[in-house]
Write a protein that holds these residues in place. Structure first.
Motif, PDB file in Angstrom:
ATOM      1  N   LEU B  78       3.522  -9.539   4.948  1.00  0.00           N
ATOM      2  CA  LEU B  78       3.674  -8.435   5.906  1.00  0.00           C
ATOM      3  C   LEU B  78       2.501  -7.447   5.825  1.00  0.00           C
ATOM      4  O   LEU B  78       2.002  -6.976   6.847  1.00  0.00           O
ATOM      5  CB  LEU B  78       4.992  -7.704   5.624  1.00  0.00           C
ATOM      6  CG  LEU B  78       5.332  -6.549   6.549  1.00  0.00           C
ATOM      7  CD1 LEU B  78       5.549  -7.033   7.975  1.00  0.00           C
ATOM      8  CD2 LEU B  78       6.582  -5.812   6.060  1.00  0.00           C
ATOM      9  N   LYS B  82      -0.055  -6.213   8.872  1.00  0.00           N
ATOM     10  CA  LYS B  82      -0.369  -4.823   9.235  1.00  0.00           C
ATOM     11  C   LYS B  82      -1.886  -4.608   9.275  1.00  0.00           C
ATOM     12  O   LYS B  82      -2.397  -3.883  10.119  1.00  0.00           O
ATOM     13  CB  LYS B  82       0.291  -3.857   8.248  1.00  0.00           C
ATOM     14  CG  LYS B  82       1.810  -3.795   8.394  1.00  0.00           C
ATOM     15  CD  LYS B  82       2.415  -2.833   7.391  1.00  0.00           C
ATOM     16  CE  LYS B  82       3.935  -2.827   7.493  1.00  0.00           C
ATOM     17  NZ  LYS B  82       4.568  -2.025   6.440  1.00  0.00           N
ATOM     18  N   GLU B  85      -3.230  -6.104  12.436  1.00  0.00           N
ATOM     19  CA  GLU B  85      -2.934  -5.253  13.588  1.00  0.00           C
ATOM     20  C   GLU B  85      -3.944  -4.098  13.670  1.00  0.00           C
ATOM     21  O   GLU B  85      -4.414  -3.732  14.743  1.00  0.00           O
ATOM     22  CB  GLU B  85      -1.512  -4.695  13.472  1.00  0.00           C
ATOM     23  CG  GLU B  85      -1.082  -3.927  14.712  1.00  0.00           C
ATOM     24  CD  GLU B  85       0.339  -3.386  14.585  1.00  0.00           C
ATOM     25  OE1 GLU B  85       0.654  -2.764  13.556  1.00  0.00           O
ATOM     26  OE2 GLU B  85       1.125  -3.598  15.518  1.00  0.00           O
ATOM     27  N   ASP B 101       6.706 -20.423   8.050  1.00  0.00           N
ATOM     28  CA  ASP B 101       8.141 -20.427   7.751  1.00  0.00           C
ATOM     29  C   ASP B 101       8.876 -19.994   9.016  1.00  0.00           C
ATOM     30  O   ASP B 101       8.486 -19.015   9.657  1.00  0.00           O
ATOM     31  CB  ASP B 101       8.381 -19.421   6.608  1.00  0.00           C
ATOM     32  CG  ASP B 101       9.809 -19.433   6.085  1.00  0.00           C
ATOM     33  OD1 ASP B 101      10.737 -19.683   6.887  1.00  0.00           O
ATOM     34  OD2 ASP B 101       9.999 -19.170   4.890  1.00  0.00           O
ATOM     35  N   ARG B 103      11.484 -18.423   9.330  1.00  0.00           N
ATOM     36  CA  ARG B 103      12.005 -17.060   9.223  1.00  0.00           C
ATOM     37  C   ARG B 103      10.951 -16.005   9.559  1.00  0.00           C
ATOM     38  O   ARG B 103      11.264 -14.853   9.789  1.00  0.00           O
ATOM     39  CB  ARG B 103      12.535 -16.798   7.802  1.00  0.00           C
ATOM     40  CG  ARG B 103      13.732 -17.663   7.427  1.00  0.00           C
ATOM     41  CD  ARG B 103      14.150 -17.371   6.016  1.00  0.00           C
ATOM     42  NE  ARG B 103      13.040 -17.556   5.084  1.00  0.00           N
ATOM     43  CZ  ARG B 103      12.999 -17.028   3.858  1.00  0.00           C
ATOM     44  NH1 ARG B 103      13.966 -16.286   3.416  1.00  0.00           N
ATOM     45  NH2 ARG B 103      11.950 -17.251   3.088  1.00  0.00           N
ATOM     46  N   ASP B 104       9.665 -16.428   9.511  1.00  0.00           N
ATOM     47  CA  ASP B 104       8.587 -15.463   9.785  1.00  0.00           C
ATOM     48  C   ASP B 104       8.174 -15.429  11.248  1.00  0.00           C
ATOM     49  O   ASP B 104       7.431 -14.544  11.648  1.00  0.00           O
ATOM     50  CB  ASP B 104       7.341 -15.825   8.955  1.00  0.00           C
ATOM     51  CG  ASP B 104       7.519 -15.475   7.494  1.00  0.00           C
ATOM     52  OD1 ASP B 104       8.038 -14.386   7.223  1.00  0.00           O
ATOM     53  OD2 ASP B 104       7.145 -16.303   6.644  1.00  0.00           O
ATOM     54  N   SER B 106       9.367 -14.731  14.306  1.00  0.00           N
ATOM     55  CA  SER B 106       9.516 -13.566  15.181  1.00  0.00           C
ATOM     56  C   SER B 106       8.711 -12.378  14.647  1.00  0.00           C
ATOM     57  O   SER B 106       8.117 -11.624  15.401  1.00  0.00           O
ATOM     58  CB  SER B 106      10.990 -13.206  15.347  1.00  0.00           C
ATOM     59  OG  SER B 106      11.497 -12.623  14.167  1.00  0.00           O
ATOM     60  N   TRP B 107       8.686 -12.234  13.328  1.00  0.00           N
ATOM     61  CA  TRP B 107       7.968 -11.090  12.739  1.00  0.00           C
ATOM     62  C   TRP B 107       6.465 -11.217  12.937  1.00  0.00           C
ATOM     63  O   TRP B 107       5.789 -10.245  13.251  1.00  0.00           O
ATOM     64  CB  TRP B 107       8.305 -10.964  11.245  1.00  0.00           C
ATOM     65  CG  TRP B 107       9.731 -10.616  11.027  1.00  0.00           C
ATOM     66  CD1 TRP B 107      10.731 -11.445  10.603  1.00  0.00           C
ATOM     67  CD2 TRP B 107      10.356  -9.349  11.288  1.00  0.00           C
ATOM     68  NE1 TRP B 107      11.920 -10.773  10.565  1.00  0.00           N
ATOM     69  CE2 TRP B 107      11.730  -9.496  10.972  1.00  0.00           C
ATOM     70  CE3 TRP B 107       9.895  -8.112  11.740  1.00  0.00           C
ATOM     71  CZ2 TRP B 107      12.642  -8.449  11.107  1.00  0.00           C
ATOM     72  CZ3 TRP B 107      10.801  -7.075  11.865  1.00  0.00           C
ATOM     73  CH2 TRP B 107      12.155  -7.243  11.555  1.00  0.00           C
ATOM     74  N   GLU B 110       5.476 -10.219  16.248  1.00  0.00           N
ATOM     75  CA  GLU B 110       5.418  -8.785  16.520  1.00  0.00           C
ATOM     76  C   GLU B 110       4.016  -8.229  16.270  1.00  0.00           C
ATOM     77  O   GLU B 110       3.645  -7.200  16.798  1.00  0.00           O
ATOM     78  CB  GLU B 110       6.418  -8.024  15.643  1.00  0.00           C
ATOM     79  CG  GLU B 110       7.883  -8.312  15.942  1.00  0.00           C
ATOM     80  CD  GLU B 110       8.307  -7.888  17.348  1.00  0.00           C
ATOM     81  OE1 GLU B 110       7.692  -6.964  17.909  1.00  0.00           O
ATOM     82  OE2 GLU B 110       9.251  -8.502  17.876  1.00  0.00           O
ATOM     83  N   TYR B 111       3.266  -8.912  15.402  1.00  0.00           N
ATOM     84  CA  TYR B 111       1.944  -8.397  15.029  1.00  0.00           C
ATOM     85  C   TYR B 111       0.787  -9.150  15.671  1.00  0.00           C
ATOM     86  O   TYR B 111      -0.236  -8.566  15.978  1.00  0.00           O
ATOM     87  CB  TYR B 111       1.773  -8.469  13.500  1.00  0.00           C
ATOM     88  CG  TYR B 111       2.566  -7.413  12.769  1.00  0.00           C
ATOM     89  CD1 TYR B 111       2.024  -6.153  12.553  1.00  0.00           C
ATOM     90  CD2 TYR B 111       3.838  -7.662  12.307  1.00  0.00           C
ATOM     91  CE1 TYR B 111       2.740  -5.181  11.893  1.00  0.00           C
ATOM     92  CE2 TYR B 111       4.573  -6.687  11.643  1.00  0.00           C
ATOM     93  CZ  TYR B 111       4.013  -5.449  11.445  1.00  0.00           C
ATOM     94  OH  TYR B 111       4.723  -4.482  10.798  1.00  0.00           O
ATOM     95  N   GLU B 130      10.951 -23.163  16.845  1.00  0.00           N
ATOM     96  CA  GLU B 130      11.055 -21.707  16.691  1.00  0.00           C
ATOM     97  C   GLU B 130       9.825 -21.036  17.317  1.00  0.00           C
ATOM     98  O   GLU B 130       9.933 -20.017  18.000  1.00  0.00           O
ATOM     99  CB  GLU B 130      11.155 -21.362  15.195  1.00  0.00           C
ATOM    100  CG  GLU B 130      11.613 -19.960  14.887  1.00  0.00           C
ATOM    101  CD  GLU B 130      13.072 -19.691  15.250  1.00  0.00           C
ATOM    102  OE1 GLU B 130      13.881 -20.646  15.252  1.00  0.00           O
ATOM    103  OE2 GLU B 130      13.378 -18.523  15.554  1.00  0.00           O
TER     104      GLU B 130
END
Lengths: 352, 271
Positions: B78, B82, B85, B101, B103-104, B106-107, B110-111, B130
């Motif tokens: 993460l 950042k 970004e 992964d 699970r990552d 969508s996150w 976002e960036y 996914e």
């Protein structure tokens, strides 16, 4: 439980002790309104005596009374500064508090439970100022505030137009991928609806954005995050997972700073007024608009708020100062012709 | 090739163009450049500024690293996102970063502007699905043991989720040759163009793993008709935490960009 867990608990307790201490300082500043002299030896002795009696278990009375003597000294030092006070609705870290700080960085911002508490405390003289949100670009009018503005005797002395950037906040060190639930004020949740859907997060309404951040910092609930300001993240020591998560970039809230009539300057390039429209609503509205239009005074806002059943209160904001002859004439004429026409104040508006 | 319902060439010859913040993948010739891994804010920003100045149109950088060894640097996660970004904000370059992964997904979305599915995950079908559902443009690299048909079938997984924004990248395959890190299979560029409407890029950094071969193979990729290149550049390659030996210095990258421009002008004359 290991050393790391214990230290985490201690950090949480320290945060709460400091928040309580801050609340105590706020109350201390407010007591200044009710007493003439700074020092009150009788009260100080009573506080120290109470602390001595309540000191138990691991708290040595010598330690606690010493601590309180220094707290009382600090309270008096703050009182002596004569800080201006400004009330806002919500908890520390609220967007209203950010707006208050941008308006008066050195004023003491004091939280209130409800909007009406802000108005009441300014009217009673407990606070010097109050700050309230009146409209948001996405959410529209802040209904409860405008309903109070219709009848308030307070004056608008400043306006702040502030960009709202919501942040997703989590407990530091937690895995953001395990977040399932997001707590915040329902309006903030609505403004981040698409973000929440994209990341499969369940919204859970809370009464306040900053309150949600505080709750999370205290409960440290697993799988939970909060939506609040960057300021709330700093205040409650939370990690910002993502900034600016609102669906629309154009998310701004306009705040009014209020004071008692005569308590603050009425200089400024903008004015606000309210009047009532009942019966012939089109006629009432047209009559007032015409008064301003004829003199070339620009209106920057026209809003109606339901008042008594069947009646509306109409708010107008206009460009012009109280020294402007056209404005003076227009206001005089509006007062003669419109029902319950009241000037709410002249002020400057800051965009932040 | 069978069952390529969405990725196969269209009867009218129309090719996919993906618009990423004004950069037209499959339309303009696009160079994606940046460090193998996001190691720090300073390293990423310095590299991003250098590649932007040299003419790169997109920034790459890994925040999640699929490393051969579990003990090797795994990326900043993460924190790395950042930093990317911030680099985008400062340079204006859209960001491409790998997701490893489900699970990552969508996150990371976002960036980043583009999600990269790396060679090792090319056939990770749940990850492909996914990524398809994220609605983000996807850079699908060729698996190191995969045939063209397998590769296009993987693109099909993403397209079948309703996400038409897929582009491919040849990055070398395993052969008996060990001199190079992989064998860069440039024949895939005209092959993809013949079989599919999706844009195709070439990654000469992983394709060769040899610093001195990045420039000749970049030029060869352009000559073969690639829609763009993905090149690793590091502001100080000798200190890099991963792929130390295949990251260009900003100066070498700028020289390469100049040669690419001249070659492209010449290719234009050829018609």
């Amino acid at each position: 439980m290991n050393l790391e867990d214990l230290r985490k608990d201690i950090d949480g307790l320290d945060a709460r002790i400091l928040a309580l201490l801050n609340e105590r300082m706020e109350k201390a500043i407010l007591t200044r309104r009710f007493k003439d002299a700074l020092a009150d030896p009788g009260r100080e002795a009573a506080v120290i005596e109470k602390v001595r009696r309540q000191s138990r278990c691991l708290i040595d009375p010598e330690f606690s009374t010493g601590l309180y003597r220094s707290i009382i000294e600090q309270s008096k030092a703050l009182q002596a500064k004569g800080l201006r006070t400004i009330g806002f609705q919500g908890e520390h870290g609220a967007y209203s508090e950010m707006a208050a700080r941008s308006w008066g960085p050195d004023a003491a911002a004091i939280p209130c439970r409800e909007f009406v508490d802000v108005f009441d405390a300014v009217e009673s003289g407990l606070f010097d100022f109050g700050i309230v949100p009146v409209e948001n670009t996405l959410g529209g009018l802040v209904g409860p505030v405008n309903s109070i503005l219709v009848y308030t005797g307070l004056r608008i002395v400043a306006a702040v137009d502030m960009g709202i950037s919501h942040c997703l906040l989590a407990v530091p060190g937690s895995d953001h991928r395990e977040i399932r639930t997001v707590i915040s004020h329902s309006q903030a949740l609505a403004q981040c609806r698409r973000f929440l859907a994209r990341n499969k997060l369940d919204p859970e309404p809370f009464y306040d954005t900053a309150g949600a951040a505080r709750e999370l910092s205290q409960t440290r609930a697993k799988g939970t995050a909060a939506i609040a300001s960057r300021f709330a993240a700093e205040l409650y020591d939370l990690e910002i997972i993502k900034e600016a998560i609102q669906d629309s970039e154009n998310n701004r809230t306009r705040f009014f700073v209020l004071a008692r009539d005569g308590a603050a300057s009425q200089e400024g390039s903008k004015g606000s007024a309210v009047f009532s429209a009942e019966g012939d609503k089109a006629g009432a509205l047209y009559g007032v608009l015409e008064i301003f239009a004829r003199r070339g005074i620009n209106l920057t806002r026209i809003e109606s708020v339901p008042d008594k059943p069947g009646d509306y209160a109409i708010f107008i904001d206009f460009e012009g100062s109280r020294g402007d002859a056209r404005v003076v004439e227009a206001l005089a004429e509006a007062q003669r012709t419109a029902r319950d026409f009241r000037l709410l104040g002249f002020y400057d508006e800051a965009r932040v | 090739m069978k069952n390529l319902k969405l990725s196969a060439s269209r009867p009218d010859g129309a090719r996919t163009v993906i618009d990423v913040g004004g950069v037209k993948l499959g339309g303009d010739f696009v160079v994606i450049a940046g460090p193998c891994s996001v190691e720090s804010e300073e390293q990423t920003l310095r590299t991003a500024e250098a590649v932007a100045a040299a003419g790169a149109k997109m920034l790459r950088g890994g925040a999640f690293k699929p490393r051969t060894s579990p003990y090797a640097f795994q990326g900043l996660g993460l924190k790395g996102l950042k930093i990317l970004e911030k680099a985008r904000r400062e340079t204006g370059l859209p960001v491409v970063t790998e997701v490893v992964d489900t699970r990552d997904v969508s996150w990371v979305g976002e960036y980043a502007d583009v999600l990269q599915i790396g060679a090792r995950n090319m056939q990770n079908f749940s990850l492909l699905r996914e990524a398809g559902r994220s609605g983000k443009p996807i850079l699908l690299k060729r698996g190191m043991h995969s045939t063209l048909e397998e590769w296009l079938n993987c693109a099909e997984y993403i397209l079948a989720e309703g996400n038409g924004q897929v582009f491919l990248c040849e990055r070398g395959i395993r052969t008996f040759e060990t001199y190079t890190r992989n064998t860069l299979d440039l024949s895939m560029v005209p092959a993809v163009k013949a079989e599919s409407h999706l844009p195709v890029f070439v990654d000469p950094s992983h394709g060769t793993g040899i610093l001195g071969m990045i420039e000749p193979m970049s030029l060869a990729a352009v000559a073969a008709g690639a829609d763009g290149l993905e090149i690793e550049v590091h502001c100080d390659p000798s200190s890099a935490l991963s792929d130390k030996d295949q990251q260009l210095t900003p100066a070498a990258f700028a020289l390469l960009m100049d040669k690419l421009r001249r070659l492209r002008a010449f290719m234009g004359e050829l018609g």
